[in-house]
Design a protein around this motif. Structure first.
Motif, mmCIF file in Angstrom:
data_model
loop_
_atom_site.group_PDB
_atom_site.id
_atom_site.type_symbol
_atom_site.label_atom_id
_atom_site.label_comp_id
_atom_site.label_asym_id
_atom_site.label_seq_id
_atom_site.Cartn_x
_atom_site.Cartn_y
_atom_site.Cartn_z
ATOM 1 N N VAL A 28 0.860 -1.173 0.000
ATOM 2 C CA VAL A 28 0.000 0.000 0.000
ATOM 3 C C VAL A 28 0.902 1.230 0.000
ATOM 4 N N PRO A 29 1.070 1.862 -1.165
ATOM 5 C CA PRO A 29 1.926 3.050 -1.236
ATOM 6 C C PRO A 29 1.433 4.151 -0.301
ATOM 7 N N SER A 30 2.350 4.947 0.200
ATOM 8 C CA SER A 30 2.029 5.993 1.173
ATOM 9 C C SER A 30 0.929 6.921 0.703
ATOM 10 N N GLU A 31 0.950 7.279 -0.557
ATOM 11 C CA GLU A 31 -0.050 8.225 -1.053
ATOM 12 C C GLU A 31 -1.451 7.616 -1.158
ATOM 13 N N GLU A 32 -1.565 6.310 -1.040
ATOM 14 C CA GLU A 32 -2.864 5.644 -1.137
ATOM 15 C C GLU A 32 -3.328 5.038 0.185
ATOM 16 N N LYS A 33 -2.642 5.315 1.278
ATOM 17 C CA LYS A 33 -2.974 4.677 2.556
ATOM 18 C C LYS A 33 -4.407 4.921 2.987
ATOM 19 N N ALA A 34 -4.881 6.135 2.815
ATOM 20 C CA ALA A 34 -6.223 6.467 3.289
ATOM 21 C C ALA A 34 -7.291 5.633 2.587
ATOM 22 N N THR A 35 -7.083 5.271 1.344
ATOM 23 C CA THR A 35 -8.114 4.544 0.603
ATOM 24 C C THR A 35 -7.858 3.047 0.498
ATOM 25 N N GLU A 36 -6.620 2.632 0.414
ATOM 26 C CA GLU A 36 -6.298 1.234 0.122
ATOM 27 C C GLU A 36 -6.013 0.374 1.353
ATOM 28 N N LEU A 37 -5.603 0.978 2.459
ATOM 29 C CA LEU A 37 -5.185 0.200 3.621
ATOM 30 C C LEU A 37 -6.333 -0.610 4.218
ATOM 31 N N ASP A 38 -7.511 -0.007 4.357
ATOM 32 C CA ASP A 38 -8.667 -0.734 4.885
ATOM 33 C C ASP A 38 -8.972 -1.979 4.057
ATOM 34 N N ASP A 58 2.602 2.394 13.032
ATOM 35 C CA ASP A 58 2.014 3.696 12.704
ATOM 36 C C ASP A 58 0.900 3.595 11.663
ATOM 37 N N ASP A 59 0.870 2.512 10.898
ATOM 38 C CA ASP A 59 -0.191 2.345 9.896
ATOM 39 C C ASP A 59 -1.555 2.123 10.529
ATOM 40 N N LEU A 60 -1.600 1.689 11.774
ATOM 41 C CA LEU A 60 -2.894 1.507 12.444
ATOM 42 C C LEU A 60 -3.670 2.813 12.501
ATOM 43 N N GLU A 61 -2.962 3.930 12.574
ATOM 44 C CA GLU A 61 -3.606 5.244 12.625
ATOM 45 C C GLU A 61 -4.366 5.560 11.339
ATOM 46 N N HIS A 62 -4.001 4.921 10.244
ATOM 47 C CA HIS A 62 -4.629 5.197 8.947
ATOM 48 C C HIS A 62 -5.856 4.331 8.686
ATOM 49 N N LEU A 63 -6.115 3.348 9.549
ATOM 50 C CA LEU A 63 -7.287 2.491 9.380
ATOM 51 C C LEU A 63 -8.546 3.197 9.860
ATOM 52 N N SER A 64 -9.669 2.866 9.242
ATOM 53 C CA SER A 64 -10.949 3.385 9.739
ATOM 54 C C SER A 64 -11.220 2.752 11.106
ATOM 55 N N ARG A 65 -12.080 3.356 11.865
ATOM 56 C CA ARG A 65 -12.355 2.882 13.229
ATOM 57 C C ARG A 65 -12.821 1.427 13.247
ATOM 58 N N GLY A 66 -13.728 1.077 12.351
ATOM 59 C CA GLY A 66 -14.265 -0.287 12.336
ATOM 60 C C GLY A 66 -13.215 -1.330 12.012
ATOM 61 N N VAL A 67 -12.403 -1.068 11.002
ATOM 62 C CA VAL A 67 -11.359 -2.018 10.612
ATOM 63 C C VAL A 67 -10.298 -2.099 11.700
ATOM 64 N N ARG A 68 -9.982 -0.964 12.291
ATOM 65 C CA ARG A 68 -8.991 -0.961 13.374
ATOM 66 C C ARG A 68 -9.482 -1.802 14.549
#
Length: 108
Positions: A28-38, A58-68
């Motif tokens: 998951v490239p850095s620029e796509e973390k908000a959309t692709e990580l979940d 630190d990537d846990l911070e980029h997950l939505s609440r439900g997925v986290r």
């Protein structure tokens, strides 16, 4: 029985695991973390072959609440986080406790 290790994160993070023989990974490239990580994490959580999911802390911070919440409470696969600001002995202790069900360092 789940036996595979899966890694989710940036290509820099996953490369070492891939070289060590980990076959399941999601770059998951850095620029796509908000959309692709979940989506990548949900895919690994739904894979019956995955027993351990490795992520950069630190990537846990980029997950939505439900997925986290799903990944942090998952028993199988168990989440193991490495590196980052939040990583420390307390975090590893909790990960081991969750993975095996007992606290090996419990004081009497």
């Amino acid at each position: 029985m789940s036996q595979e290790i899966a890694v989710v994160g940036s290509p820099d993070f996953t490369t070492g695991f891939r070289l060590a023989g980990v076959r399941k990974f999601a770059d998951v490239p850095s620029e796509e973390k908000a959309t692709e990580l979940d989506a990548a994490v949900e895919e690994m959580l739904g894979d019956d072959d995955v027993g351990i999911l490795v992520m950069y802390d630190d990537d846990l911070e980029h997950l939505s609440r439900g997925v986290r919440d799903d990944v942090e409470t998952s028993v199988e696969p168990v989440l193991v986080t490495l590196g980052g600001e939040g990583a420390g002995s307390g975090g590893l202790r909790e990960q081991i406790k969750r993975a095996i069900g007992i606290d090996l360092m419990e004081e009497d």
